[in-house]
Write a protein that holds these residues in place. Structure first.
Motif, short mmCIF file in Angstrom:
data_model
loop_
_atom_site.label_atom_id
_atom_site.label_comp_id
_atom_site.label_asym_id
_atom_site.label_seq_id
_atom_site.Cartn_x
_atom_site.Cartn_y
_atom_site.Cartn_z
N VAL A 173 -34.51 -40.10 -61.40
CA VAL A 173 -33.37 -39.72 -62.23
C VAL A 173 -33.61 -40.19 -63.66
N ALA A 175 -28.12 -42.86 -62.47
CA ALA A 175 -29.29 -42.94 -61.59
C ALA A 175 -28.88 -43.39 -60.18
N PHE A 204 -26.88 -40.41 -58.40
CA PHE A 204 -27.72 -39.33 -57.90
C PHE A 204 -28.73 -39.79 -56.86
N SER A 205 -29.01 -41.09 -56.79
CA SER A 205 -29.99 -41.55 -55.80
C SER A 205 -29.36 -41.92 -54.47
#
Length: 177
Positions: A36, A70, A73-74
């Motif tokens: 990301v 980050a 989205f992870s």
């Protein structure tokens, strides 16, 4: 690097590294988190590795913005570690403002609070808006980009986020011993 560092993404060469600890689930999380960042740096460099560092330095998106995105989205919208931090902040009355997050990332863990912020934005407008905000941040800066895509000033959006978190977690107080 510190002992707790799971990975690093190099903004100049847009490469990353992470440490394989044997836990494949955590390795996948860290790799995805670092990818990301790769995406974020690509937005600032407009697809040309090594460029855009001046823009990144000028815009300086805060840690809660970058690291929170980050993390969001992870790990996706369900993350017990973040739930615990946000629940505690809501129940204790110590929920930070955006100014607090900007000024004191050492006190308010940017990964967790930022992830919760992006989770709220994604649930309210859809995940696509997070990418749109990121895409316009190199040009507009993070505050103007958020206002452009949500129609809300960052302080107003942060107030809505805080209210939503309190509405979600405060009813749990009745169930506590």
């Amino acid at each position: 690097l510190g002992e707790g560092t799971g990975g690093v993404t190099d903004a100049l060469r847009q490469r990353n590294m992470f440490f394989l600890t044997g836990n494949l689930g955590e390795a996948e999380h860290v790799l995805t988190h670092e990818m990301v960042h790769q995406f974020q740096y690509d937005m600032f460099s407009r697809g040309k590795a090594g460029q855009g560092l001046e823009t990144l330095q000028q815009r300086q998106p805060p840690l809660w913005f970058i690291e929170g995105m980050a993390e969001y989205f992870s790990v996706g919208p369900n993350h017990p570690a973040t739930d615990g931090v946000i629940r505690d902040a809501a129940l204790s009355g110590k929920f930070p403002s955006i100014e607090d997050l900007n000024r004191r990332p050492d006190q308010y863990f940017p990964y967790r609070y930022g992830e919760s912020f992006w989770r709220y934005v994604g649930s309210r407008w859809g995940d696509e808006i997070v990418g749109e905000i990121m895409q316009s941040t190199p040009t507009l800066g993070h505050e103007r980009s958020i206002k452009r895509h949500t129609g809300l000033a960052i302080e107003e959006l942060a107030g809505d986020w805080k209210d939503a978190m309190q509405a979600q977690y405060l009813p749990q107080v009745e169930k506590l011993d």
